[in-house]
Design a protein around this motif. Structure first.
Motif, PDB file in Angstrom:
ATOM      1  N   ARG A 310       0.842  -1.198   0.000  1.00 13.57           N
ATOM      2  CA  ARG A 310       0.000   0.000   0.000  1.00 13.57           C
ATOM      3  C   ARG A 310       0.876   1.245   0.000  1.00 13.57           C
ATOM      4  N   GLU A 311       1.686   1.382  -1.035  1.00 11.84           N
ATOM      5  CA  GLU A 311       2.623   2.514  -1.098  1.00 11.84           C
ATOM      6  C   GLU A 311       1.952   3.711  -1.765  1.00 11.84           C
ATOM      7  N   THR A 312       0.841   4.142  -1.182  1.00 11.18           N
ATOM      8  CA  THR A 312      -0.026   5.139  -1.818  1.00 11.18           C
ATOM      9  C   THR A 312       0.559   6.547  -1.810  1.00 11.18           C
ATOM     10  N   ASP A 313       1.623   6.780  -1.065  1.00 11.49           N
ATOM     11  CA  ASP A 313       2.228   8.122  -1.033  1.00 11.49           C
ATOM     12  C   ASP A 313       3.237   8.323  -2.160  1.00 11.49           C
ATOM     13  N   ALA A 314       3.534   7.288  -2.919  1.00  8.12           N
ATOM     14  CA  ALA A 314       4.531   7.387  -3.985  1.00  8.12           C
ATOM     15  C   ALA A 314       4.097   8.392  -5.040  1.00  8.12           C
ATOM     16  N   ARG A 315       5.076   9.054  -5.637  1.00  9.08           N
ATOM     17  CA  ARG A 315       4.780  10.026  -6.689  1.00  9.08           C
ATOM     18  C   ARG A 315       4.216   9.327  -7.927  1.00  9.08           C
ATOM     19  N   TYR A 316       4.809   8.170  -8.230  1.00  8.22           N
ATOM     20  CA  TYR A 316       4.350   7.388  -9.383  1.00  8.22           C
ATOM     21  C   TYR A 316       3.810   6.063  -8.845  1.00  8.22           C
ATOM     22  N   LEU A 317       2.494   5.954  -8.832  1.00 14.48           N
ATOM     23  CA  LEU A 317       1.850   4.804  -8.196  1.00 14.48           C
ATOM     24  C   LEU A 317       1.354   3.816  -9.259  1.00 14.48           C
ATOM     25  N   PHE A 318       1.718   2.541  -9.071  1.00 16.84           N
ATOM     26  CA  PHE A 318       1.325   1.470  -9.998  1.00 16.84           C
ATOM     27  C   PHE A 318       0.349   0.558  -9.261  1.00 16.84           C
ATOM     28  N   ALA A 319      -0.899   0.514  -9.735  1.00 17.23           N
ATOM     29  CA  ALA A 319      -1.958  -0.165  -8.989  1.00 17.23           C
ATOM     30  C   ALA A 319      -2.687  -1.183  -9.853  1.00 17.23           C
ATOM     31  N   THR A 320      -3.156  -2.242  -9.196  1.00 17.20           N
ATOM     32  CA  THR A 320      -4.065  -3.165  -9.891  1.00 17.20           C
ATOM     33  C   THR A 320      -5.482  -2.648  -9.719  1.00 17.20           C
ATOM     34  N   ILE A 321      -6.314  -2.897 -10.723  1.00 22.76           N
ATOM     35  CA  ILE A 321      -7.696  -2.423 -10.662  1.00 22.76           C
ATOM     36  C   ILE A 321      -8.446  -3.100  -9.526  1.00 22.76           C
ATOM     37  N   GLN A 322      -8.070  -4.346  -9.217  1.00 22.58           N
ATOM     38  CA  GLN A 322      -8.766  -5.069  -8.153  1.00 22.58           C
ATOM     39  C   GLN A 322      -8.607  -4.372  -6.809  1.00 22.58           C
ATOM     40  N   THR A 323      -7.399  -3.810  -6.567  1.00 20.11           N
ATOM     41  CA  THR A 323      -7.126  -3.170  -5.269  1.00 20.11           C
ATOM     42  C   THR A 323      -7.630  -1.740  -5.229  1.00 20.11           C
ATOM     43  N   ILE A 324      -7.341  -0.963  -6.280  1.00 25.83           N
ATOM     44  CA  ILE A 324      -7.693   0.461  -6.220  1.00 25.83           C
ATOM     45  C   ILE A 324      -9.188   0.705  -6.323  1.00 25.83           C
ATOM     46  N   SER A 325      -9.917  -0.252  -6.895  1.00 27.85           N
ATOM     47  CA  SER A 325     -11.362  -0.045  -7.066  1.00 27.85           C
ATOM     48  C   SER A 325     -12.152  -0.349  -5.793  1.00 27.85           C
ATOM     49  N   LYS A 326     -11.491  -0.880  -4.766  1.00 28.31           N
ATOM     50  CA  LYS A 326     -12.190  -1.150  -3.504  1.00 28.31           C
ATOM     51  C   LYS A 326     -12.619   0.165  -2.851  1.00 28.31           C
ATOM     52  N   GLU A 327     -13.793   0.140  -2.300  1.00 29.11           N
ATOM     53  CA  GLU A 327     -14.359   1.357  -1.716  1.00 29.11           C
ATOM     54  C   GLU A 327     -13.417   1.967  -0.686  1.00 29.11           C
ATOM     55  N   ALA A 328     -12.842   1.123   0.173  1.00 29.68           N
ATOM     56  CA  ALA A 328     -11.966   1.627   1.238  1.00 29.68           C
ATOM     57  C   ALA A 328     -10.731   2.304   0.662  1.00 29.68           C
ATOM     58  N   THR A 329     -10.203   1.748  -0.409  1.00 25.33           N
ATOM     59  CA  THR A 329      -9.007   2.328  -1.019  1.00 25.33           C
ATOM     60  C   THR A 329      -9.322   3.668  -1.654  1.00 25.33           C
ATOM     61  N   LEU A 330     -10.404   3.736  -2.428  1.00 22.75           N
ATOM     62  CA  LEU A 330     -10.757   4.990  -3.095  1.00 22.75           C
ATOM     63  C   LEU A 330     -11.034   6.102  -2.092  1.00 22.75           C
ATOM     64  N   ASN A 331     -11.645   5.735  -0.978  1.00 24.16           N
ATOM     65  CA  ASN A 331     -11.961   6.751   0.044  1.00 24.16           C
ATOM     66  C   ASN A 331     -10.704   7.385   0.632  1.00 24.16           C
TER      67      ASN A 331
END
Length: 964
Positions: A310-331
């Protein structure tokens, strides 16, 4: 005209006077690789090979890729019992040991190695029934020399008693007698002393060839420059932004460096933060690594959002759709957190998970990347990106730009059992029999692979087949594994890694590797399933198109059974989307659309199976047309015009009107519009759709363009327009145009269908539309738009025909077309029973392969004696004294032009290929007897027709070949 006379005329033309009239078949010819016309040295060699009785090659250099271009042809010759000899060498240590192993696989070719110092010959000799052909010059047996390089070769034809050909044979035999036979023992010895030439292993631009580079431990940007495609794409993407757009779609064939392209664009855009979304975790690390190579920076700038990471503070973030589309993640992520968002494989963006993410974020620029924007789920990917296609490069262009690994596609025959060939209904037990496994192994061994060790993917039709076949192959010494949707992501990654490292030979799967997986070292793709769609076909072929240092090309082996969708193979390979059967047949008989050193090859029996599928397919089925229509509509964002179909290489408008009479009627069937025209306006559109849209004569089109622009034109203005387009302007043609547009050319039935009254009025020096059409053009904007669209579409299609002559060689025409274009007063197609002489012309129509049900009285023995001579028969109950026969025999004296039209069989419909003008050979005319259905003997006349033009070889072989 006999062979010797033809040869003499050709030699006179080639060596003494080029103005000498003669056929083209035997004239001396300079062979080069012409990228503009798609003519190659390979074309000439395969044409000679396919029709020869034996052959000799004397070539210093042979490569695996060069040999691969001939393997299907050699296999077909072996089936026919035709043999040849190849004389080669070890000069400069150019020939690799593996190519000699490949030569050993070809049973009908004997190979010897010359020990002559400086052996550097490049010659090909073909023995035919009537003559010998020599191709001598600069081309060795390499794919580069046969398809790409600037080479000079001379093609000469000779009688068997010719002195020159005897010199060649003598030289060949002298060297052959002193040469070393190729054996397994010799190859073993050669391997031990072989020293490879290092310059052959030069690496290419890293942007095209990234996989050969190791990780950069310092995380500094490597000085990688965009390749040609990427430079053009970057400019186009920037233009999209400069136009004020905040979205852009890039359509780029698999293997063309989309990830590198996106990294270059991000570097140029310099966002504060970037989000890269993929649909599979295993792609993330590769994408991150590629970005680091391009952009540099500290490790912590690049982060992963997937699974437990969950390295969400990175300047260049590489994400899978399965993880980023979760409600908790988007919030947890602000809607404006990223000013640049990239979505890989964006054709999947119709899914709810993608829609949720896209709706959440508000980037300054959204980039989508895909190789296959055409979808079957009704989601419009173009609309998502506001129809901003920033850049598009498909398979053909990518091959031409040398961005992909070259491929050799082989359509091979699947096994045939007593009860028939494998098809959709074949029982599972038949897919894994001893016989089929042996057949499979024989084919994959014969067609081989580039590189020292096979790294292959096999696409099977069923999960059970993949599993059981893997067991059978392992039992025979191969190392394989079956992977299906039931295997975990970890298992897939594990076995992909084992394949790349040479631990296993093949992965067998059903469809889980269609996309989203990179295995750059794959050097063989085997297709054991029916062609489901052109999209899936290209996705599976694309698994081998990544460049890699371990291979020079990828081998694609497609096992072709009796599948109803076999016709999709040429559709997929060529990008053909017209739904026109003639166009698809053309892609089968002429595969020169494949650029670079890549080739498309079909074994003869496999080719016949594809032709059979084309015949049986219903490409004008509403379901197929609707899908193609919606695909184009989605792309351009509005109801297409006929011109749009042409411009975007979509459905051939003629396919639509042949089934639905007018495009307006087709749109009504689709419920895209309500009726927009009156009954009479529809009749006018019907006439122009069925008679003018095909573009076979430009004259009517030019006049209609003038009349839409002006209410009335003079004959002088019309004639000026004709002359400015370099069209024929004789009185007969102008009179014919008038008869067509005032409907007097047509019979009562069509005239009634077209509204009965003249569309165009010709009065003294004035030409104008009838009053009803003039009124409609003023009051009905929809009718005016449809009329203009029809005429402009016809103008575009007319570019396929020559305007300075009535008929264009090798184009297709109906009997009605012939009556119109030969300036007959009326349509007499219903009374042309094979031929008819009228108005100074005699069109002859021949169905080459007649239906078995045809009565013996009309099933004449007709056919090509050679590409210059056609044996033709008159109607039954005709003698040499019959008036119609005498007229044709004396055609030259009577100033009658004899035109020959041929179609392969009745499955081609009412269209015939025009093969040119012809004259009877008076030395080969005879009256004979034939038996009618009542077993009564009746007279018939046979004659040889000497063609003015030698029939082009691909069409000649297509027409004459027998098909299953």
């Amino acid at each position: 005209m006999n062979f010797l006379q033809n040869l003499e005329d050709s030699l006179y033309k080639g060596f003494i006077n080029q103005a000498k009239p003669s056929g083209d078949r035997f004239k001396p010819t300079l062979l080069i690789n012409n990228t503009k016309t798609n003519d190659t040295v390979l074309n000439s060699i395969t044409e000679e090979l396919d029709s020869c009785q034996s052959f000799l090659f004397s070539v210093a250099f042979v490569t695996e890729s060069g040999l691969a271009t001939l393997k299907t042809h050699l296999s077909d010759l072996n089936r026919k019992g035709i043999k040849g000899r190849i004389l080669t060498s070890t000069f400069l240590n150019f020939n690799q040991p593996k190519v000699f192993k490949e030569l050993m696989k070809i049973n009908n070719v004997e190979v010897r190695l010359s020990s002559m110092k400086g052996f550097h010959s490049k010659g090909y000799i073909f023995s035919h029934q009537t003559h010998q052909t020599l191709i001598v010059g600069s081309s060795n047996l390499t794919a580069q020399a046969l398809k790409v390089n600037y080479e000079w070769n001379v093609k000469l034809s000779s009688h068997e008693n010719g002195e020159l050909v005897h010199h060649f044979y003598q030289q060949f035999e002298e060297v052959w007698e002193n040469a070393q036979p190729l054996t397994e023992q010799w190859i073993t010895s050669y391997e031990q002393c072989y020293i490879p030439i290092e310059y052959r292993k030069e690496l290419k631009n890293v942007a095209e060839f990234p996989e050969v580079y190791t990780e950069n431990p310092l995380k500094e940007a490597i000085n990688i420059k965009p390749n040609k495609m990427q430079e053009a794409a970057l400019q186009q993407i920037q233009l999209v932004r400069e136009a004020g757009n905040d979205k852009g779609l890039v359509i780029s064939a698999t293997g063309t460096g989309k990830t590198y392209l996106s990294a270059f664009d991000v570097r140029s855009f310099a966002p504060k933060r970037m989000l890269f979304i993929v649909h599979r975790e295993q792609i993330l690390q590769k994408a991150k690594s590629d970005f680091i190579r391009i952009m540099g920076g500290v490790e912590s700038d690049f982060g992963i959002l997937s699974g437990n990471l969950r390295e969400t503070d990175a300047r260049y973030l590489f994400a899978t759709i399965q993880t980023i589309s979760k409600e908790a993640t988007l919030n947890q992520l602000d809607s404006q957190a990223f000013d640049y968002i990239l979505i890989d494989e964006v054709h999947k963006a119709g899914a709810k998970s993608y829609q949720k993410v896209i709706e959440h974020f508000q980037p300054k620029f959204l980039m989508g990347m895909t190789a296959t924007p055409e979808r079957t789920d009704d989601f419009n990917i173009y609309e998502l990106f506001d129809y901003n296609v920033a850049y598009e490069i498909r398979l053909q262009e990518a091959l031409e730009e040398d961005m992909l690994c070259p491929f050799h596609y082989f359509g091979v025959t699947d096994v045939e059992y007593e009860e028939g060939v494998i098809d959709e209904a074949t029982a599972f037990s038949k897919l894994i029999t001893e016989e089929r496994v042996a057949h499979l192994l024989q084919k994959i061994n014969y067609y081989g692979h580039s590189g020292e060790k096979v790294r292959g993917l096999m696409f099977c039709s069923r999960k059970e087949e993949a599993t059981k076949l893997s067991e059978e192959l392992n039992r025979r010494g191969l190392k394989t594994v079956a992977l299906t949707g039931q295997n975990s992501q970890e298992e897939r990654i594990l076995y992909v890694d084992r394949l790349e490292n040479g631990i296993i030979d093949y992965i067998l799967t059903v469809d889980i590797f269609n996309e989203g997986i990179d295995i750059p070292s794959v050097n063989q793709v085997v297709m054991l399933r029916q062609t489901q769609s052109s999209i899936i076909f290209i996705q599976q072929l694309g698994r081998g198109l990544r460049k890699h240092g371990s291979k020079e090309f990828v081998t694609i082996i497609d096992f072709i059974g009796n599948y109803k969708n076999n016709y999709l193979i040429p559709v997929a390979l060529s990008g053909e989307r017209s739904q026109n059967k003639d166009n698809i047949r053309r892609r089968m008989k002429d595969t020169s659309y494949i650029r670079g050193i890549s080739t498309v090859n079909f074994e003869e029996i496999a080719k016949n199976r594809v032709f059979s599928a084309i015949k049986k397919s219903n490409l004008s089925d509403m379901k197929i047309l609707r899908e193609a229509y919606l695909e184009l509509k989605n792309r351009i964002g509005h109801i297409p015009q006929l011109q749009d179909f042409i411009q975007h290489n979509s459905i051939d408008p003629l396919v639509i009107v042949q089934k639905y009479t007018t495009y307006h009627h087709f749109l009504l069937k689709l419920k895209e519009i309500n009726p927009l025209v009156t009954v009479y306006e529809e009749q006018v559109l019907t006439m122009l759709s069925l008679e003018i849209l095909n573009g076979k004569r430009l004259h009517e089109i030019l006049l209609l363009e003038l009349l839409i622009e002006k209410e009335q034109v003079t004959m002088d203005i019309y004639e000026q327009s004709i002359k400015s387009h370099n069209c024929t302007s004789n009185l007969e043609t102008l009179a014919s145009v008038q008869r067509v547009l005032d409907l007097s050319f047509f019979n009562q039935g069509p005239r009634k269908k077209y509204g009965s009254k003249p569309l165009v009025v010709f009065r003294e020096n004035s030409i104008y539309f009838n009053e009803d059409i003039q009124e409609s053009l003023k009051k009905n904007t929809s009718f005016r738009a449809m009329l203009m669209d029809l005429v402009m579409g016809a103008n575009e299609l007319s570019k396929n025909y020559k305007c300075d002559q009535a008929l264009t060689l090798y184009k297709k025409y109906t009997r009605k077309d012939a009556c119109r274009l030969l300036n007959w007063v009326s349509d007499e197609s219903s009374t042309i029973y094979g031929y008819k002489t009228k108005h100074g012309s005699c069109p002859i129509f021949v169905t080459y392969h007649k239906n078995d049900a045809v009565e013996s009285s009309v099933a004449y023995t007709e056919g090509f004696i050679s590409p210059e001579i056609f044996k033709w028969s008159t109607r039954s109950n005709r003698t040499l004294a019959s008036g119609e026969v005498k007229t044709i025999i004396d055609a030259a004296e009577n100033n009658i032009d004899v035109h020959l039209f041929i179609k392969k069989d009745d499955d081609e419909g009412g269209d015939f290929y025009y093969v040119g003008q012809a004259l009877p050979d008076k030395e080969n005319i005879e009256q004979a007897l034939m038996t009618d259905k009542n077993l009564k003997e009746i007279p018939v006349v046979h004659m040889h027709l000497a063609l003015e033009n030698t029939v082009e070889s691909k069409l000649y072989h297509y027409i004459t070949s027998e098909e299953n």
